[in-house]
Design an enzyme around this catalytic site. Structure first.
Site, PDB file in Angstrom:
ATOM      1  N   ASP A  90       0.817  -1.211   0.000  1.00  0.00           N
ATOM      2  CA  ASP A  90       0.000   0.000   0.000  1.00  0.00           C
ATOM      3  C   ASP A  90       0.853   1.264   0.000  1.00  0.00           C
ATOM      4  O   ASP A  90       1.465   1.611   1.012  1.00  0.00           O
ATOM      5  CB  ASP A  90      -0.912  -0.023   1.228  1.00  0.00           C
ATOM      6  N   ASP A 134      -2.069   5.627  -5.467  1.00  0.00           N
ATOM      7  CA  ASP A 134      -2.371   4.755  -4.330  1.00  0.00           C
ATOM      8  C   ASP A 134      -2.587   3.308  -4.774  1.00  0.00           C
ATOM      9  O   ASP A 134      -3.649   2.961  -5.277  1.00  0.00           O
ATOM     10  CB  ASP A 134      -3.626   5.282  -3.621  1.00  0.00           C
TER      11      ASP A 134
END
Ligand SMILES: *[C@@H]1O[C@H](CO)[C@@H](O)[C@H](O)[C@H]1NC(C)=O
Ligand SMILES: *[C@@H]1O[C@H](CO)[C@@H](O)[C@H](O)[C@H]1NC(C)=O
Ligand SMILES: *[C@@H]1O[C@H](CO)[C@@H](O)[C@H](O)[C@H]1NC(C)=O
Ligand SMILES: *[C@@H]1O[C@H](CO)[C@@H](O)[C@H](O)[C@H]1NC(C)=O
Ligand SMILES: *[C@@H]1O[C@H](CO)[C@@H](O)[C@H](O)[C@H]1NC(C)=O
Ligand SMILES: *[C@@H]1O[C@H](CO)[C@@H](O)[C@H](O)[C@H]1NC(C)=O
Length: 470
Positions: free
Chosen positions: A83, A278
């Protein structure tokens, strides 16, 4: 479990010479990442919705990227969700209620048992990451030995979810300022994984490259401290990261135009839209007016209860693309990367478009964009380098990233690139302290003021952004 496909520095014969790196084993740490298989019963992507609306679940949305790693002595194995939208590594404790409840929910991701590790060290009990939908994890920060891709990192700090409502283990690799220890507890940042690899000289500089690869391929790779020039076309183009309230906190760059089918700016031009890169977000979230026009052209039917737009699956077989322009750098996303099989109903695939409206939040370029790009996240220099991906590349030519401003190999700085844009520091984002909300609709630090960000610590251990009122 260790995969034999781990690329370990020095053990794999590279296709090409390592030009900028005269030493025999380049200072890089490489590992394969894998997208969850759609038929994995334990695996379901959650399309989380915001603020008081029900959480919507889309089964088998095959989107999140994982890497294998281990913690502790002897090694306890984990499958971690990579992430770029958050900054803490955290895993569930074996004792967490969630993991002890039936169904072996944490079996695939793994659980950590401090008592089984001779190298465990307690740090504090301020770990608490929370998600917009109310789920999250809280417990201790600890330190232990971490291993991945043939690399051992001793005394790495991470969180353990003792109270937890998410079965995933998450490897957040963003800026340390975005750690929940900083945002919630007001502590000094601690060196997270990429920072610690750099501090200890395993890599030259805090920078890494992420190659997600094709929607139809199951593996990509992450390379800490290096660039694999065989995995993209042309040359890397370097753009500035946008500061938020005077600090570099998230991977936000400026999208200046968009177009379709090779027309680079036919959707819009000369606008400065801050966008968050992201990997923890499955879809991309763009300004509502742009999304409306895209939906119209692709005959997408927006379903507010699903928080996504349905499209004819055949759209994915058509020629065409969306063009993204960043101060003259173009990334082209082919249509077949934008159409995702969300579920199968009565034997028929049901497809959604990988684009949703950002509403009042910052725009997010998640996996439906990132698969088409090779991205170097240079945290040391606060720069992002981009190139068009080379789908399914099998060759490899790994070069070290060096210290210094021009340390990314094969990269050229984009002249006059837009470096500032209003990231919505005021009221527009939902749910956050001072009116700021998690841009990914995922984890964020609330409550305590962040000394660096004026109370606006926002991280995105991203699942998917929901929104209301589109
Ligand atoms: C992670 O480990 C599992 C179990 O051994 C294996 O099936 C999978 O291929 C590995 N994934 C990667 C990306 O190495
Ligand atoms: C570890 O052992 C101690 C002492 O035996 C016990 O109190 C604690 O609950 C155990 N912790 C875990 C995580 O099992
Ligand atoms: C974590 O933070 C949330 C939200 O602020 C709070 O409701 C919860 O009680 C905290 N959990 C723990 C264990 O401190
Ligand atoms: C990449 O490989 C996958 C799986 O073999 C294949 O389905 C896909 O079409 C390939 N993509 C490209 C762009 O060649
Ligand atoms: C779009 O951008 C690409 C890459 O910069 C360029 O090669 C191409 O000529 C541009 N196309 C148009 C129609 O301007
Ligand atoms: C690096 O960039 C140049 C363009 O300046 C390009 O011709 C070359 O093929 C790129 N790749 C490598 C591995 O140097």
């Amino acid at each position: 479990m260790w995969s034999s496909t781990f690329l370990i520095a020095g053990l794999v014969p590279w296709a090409g010479a390592i030009r900028l790196a005269p030493r025999e084993s380049p200072r890089v740490v490489a590992l394969d990442i894998q997208r969850r298989h759609p038929t994995d019963a334990a695996g379901r992507d959650r399309l989380r919705r915001r603020q008081g609306t029900v959480q919507q679940t889309l089964d088998n949305l095959e989107t999140l990227y994982f890497a294998n790693a281990s913690l502790g002595t002897p090694a306890q194995t984990f499958r971690l969700h990579i992430d770029t939208g958050s900054s803490d590594l955290w895993v569930n404790a074996a004792t967490s209620q969630l993991c002890r409840a039936g169904g072996n929910r944490c079996g695939t991701s793994g659980t950590y048992n401090a008592n089984d590790s001779s190298t465990y060290q307690y740090v504090n009990s301020v770990f608490n990451i929370s998600y917009v939908d109310g789920s999250g994890a809280a417990g201790d920060y600890v330190r232990d030995t971490f291993r991945m891709g043939g690399q051992t990192v001793r005394d790495l700090q991470f969180g353990i979810g003792i109270v937890s409502s998410s079965a995933e283990g998450i490897l957040g690799i963003g800026y340390t300022i975005n750690e929940v220890a900083v945002g919630r507890a007001g502590l000094q940042p601690y060196p997270n994984l990429p920072q610690k690899l750099a501090d200890e000289g395993a890599i030259n500089s805090n920078a890494y490259s992420l190659w997600l690869n094709d929607l139809d391929a199951s593996t990509g790779s992450i390379l800490f401290g290096g660039v694999d020039t065989a995995k993209y076309h042309g040359q890397l183009q370097t753009l500035p990261i946008v500061q938020e309230q005077g600090a570099y906190a998230e991977f936000i760059i400026v999208l200046t135009g968009m177009g379709q089918n090779g027309q680079n700016t036919s959707l819009f031009a000369n606008q400065n839209v801050p966008v968050l890169l992201d990997s923890g977000s499955s879809l991309m979230y763009l300004p509502d007016n742009v999304v409306r026009s895209i939906y119209q052209q692709y005959r997408a039917q927006y379903d507010s209860s699903a928080g996504a737009a349905y499209v004819d699956c055949n759209l994915g077989n058509q020629q065409g693309s969306l063009e993204f322009d960043f101060s003259g750098v173009r990334i082209s996303v082919p249509l077949n990367e934008l159409v995702i099989v969300a579920t199968v109903s009565r034997g028929q695939p049901v497809c959604i478009l990988g684009i949703a409206p950002a509403g009042n939040s910052v725009s997010v370029l998640g996996d439906t964009f990132l698969r088409s790009a090779y991205v170097v996240y240079d945290l040391h220099n606060n720069k992002i380098s981009l190139a068009q991906t080379n789908f399914n590349a099998t060759g490899s030519n790994i070069q070290e990233i060096q210290m210094g401003a021009d340390g990314v190999p094969n990269a050229s700085v984009v002249p006059n690139a837009v470096s500032t844009a209003a990231v919505g520091t005021g009221g527009p984002r939902l749910h956050g302290p001072n009116g700021l909300a998690a841009p990914t609709g995922a984890a964020m630090a609330a409550a305590t003021a962040n000394p660096w960000l004026g109370g606006a610590a926002v991280v995105g251990a991203g699942v998917v952004l929901g929104f209301s009122g589109f």
